[in-house]
Write an enzyme that holds these catalytic residues in place. Sequence first.
Site, short mmCIF file in Angstrom:
data_model
loop_
_atom_site.label_atom_id
_atom_site.label_comp_id
_atom_site.label_asym_id
_atom_site.label_seq_id
_atom_site.Cartn_x
_atom_site.Cartn_y
_atom_site.Cartn_z
N LYS A 130 0.88 -1.18 0.00
CA LYS A 130 0.00 0.00 0.00
C LYS A 130 0.91 1.22 0.00
O LYS A 130 2.05 1.15 0.47
CB LYS A 130 -0.88 0.00 1.26
N ASP A 170 -6.96 4.40 -4.64
CA ASP A 170 -7.63 4.23 -3.34
C ASP A 170 -8.27 5.59 -3.05
O ASP A 170 -8.48 6.38 -3.99
CB ASP A 170 -6.63 3.81 -2.26
#
Length: 450
Positions: A130, A170
């Site tokens: 991430k 995201d």
Amino acid sequence: MEFQNCQNVDDFMSGLIKRNPGEPEFHQAVREVAESIIPFVLENKKYQEAQILERMTEPDRIVIFRVTWEDDQNRIRANRAWRVQFNNSIGPYKGGMRFHASVTQSVLKFLGFEQTFKNSLTGLPMGGAKGGSNFNPKGKSDNEVMRFCQSLMTELHRHIGEDTDVPAGDIGVGAREISYLFGQYKRLENRFVGTLTGKSLEFGGSRVRTEATGYGCIYFCEEMFKSQGESIRGKTVGISGSGNVAIYAAEKAVELGAKVLTLSDSSGFIHDPEGIDAEKIAFVKDLKEVRRGRIHEYTEKFNAASFHKGKRPWSVPVDIALPCATQNEISGEDAKTLLDNGVKAVCEGANMPTELEGAHAFLNAKILYAPAKAANAGGVAVSGLEQSQNALRLSWSREEVDSRLQSIMSDIHENCLQHGKTDDFVDYVRGANIAGFIKVADAMLAYGVV
Ligand code: NAP
């Protein structure tokens, strides 16, 4: 750093907290996993002896860097960015980039840790990662966002690649940001490869990627009801958020015959007792994606709806709750309200949207409760399919991608049953954690001491 050979969750957590001070979101995500995995590890000594869970909670590496850019007034600005490469045991690192003022290392570590399990659950060869920045895109011009993305990629490009690490979107990173990031990557590398996913269709994107997380969440929800001989048709649905995940969850829920009553953003929620149908969803899509407006504008157009400033939607009685905005948006208190109002299913479109107390309440009440790593895996699954199409230099039809997505969500559901079903109840949290863990853990065992 020395790992203790732990016998219970509290011991394990006290070591983890000591090694990672000041990272509450990361502690929370690990505790949720440890509660199901530690009993499993104690029954399976090979994992305990190799200290697999301890090793899985330590990222492979974290890259931290400064992103300097110039705003429209020619002022120099600087933000911090990270890429947390958590675990590449079963495939190249894969996970989104988040741009939001609340981004910290703790947030990205929790997301990267969760991603490792989620990616494993999809059955595709993807490791977990991430990244993101504390850059706040709200109120910035397109040119400012472009300059920021280009500057960020000028550093990030050397750490990623189609066989190394493949970022995606995201919160705060949608089609616009991915385009700027990919444009700069291509320029720096002079190679056209699938190093980012979520690209537009004209330059290597996959059909259904935009819709995948929201659609996948509804497919999973439908599987849960199906396993009880029911369906989501005719049920009422409360959704938080009005971004990518929320909008497409709403779209698919309506398509399957459910009635969506709420949507929200960080300013509050709207409640439309007449139902948010396809036409109203199209309005929200335009409001949020094109005009970048606020959710209260919905009530100016659709008079039956009310706006609740600064509130979350969980006080509205619904059969199905879909948290699709952000982490920790359902507190223990909110969970109690939902349960008191008779909620039958909670399906997490956002990552870690439920505080631990709320998750425990849902499990104790034995409702259908799907944790994020299972329920929102559809997004990364179609990202995986985008990588495959890029590698093959092919573009599959909408029907082909959608049917693969449906079968992946159905397989994840099956895996959850396999590891989470007892006589009268399916513990989807336990099922998803164990199913996701086994594949990564077995790969790590096979590699030896790495
Ligand atoms: P997005 O398009 O940026 O939308 C986020 C939505 O959540 C917006 O409506 C935003 O409101 C709201 N929100 C953000 N922070 C909030 C806060 N602190 N309090 C209240 N509302 C907040 O992001 P997204 O892609 O839909 O992602 C939503 C969630 O799904 C995240 O947890 C993400 O990690 C997860 N997820 C996304 C994907 C994907 O494919 N995109 C895949 C798996 C999981 P404002 O407009 O006011 O900011």
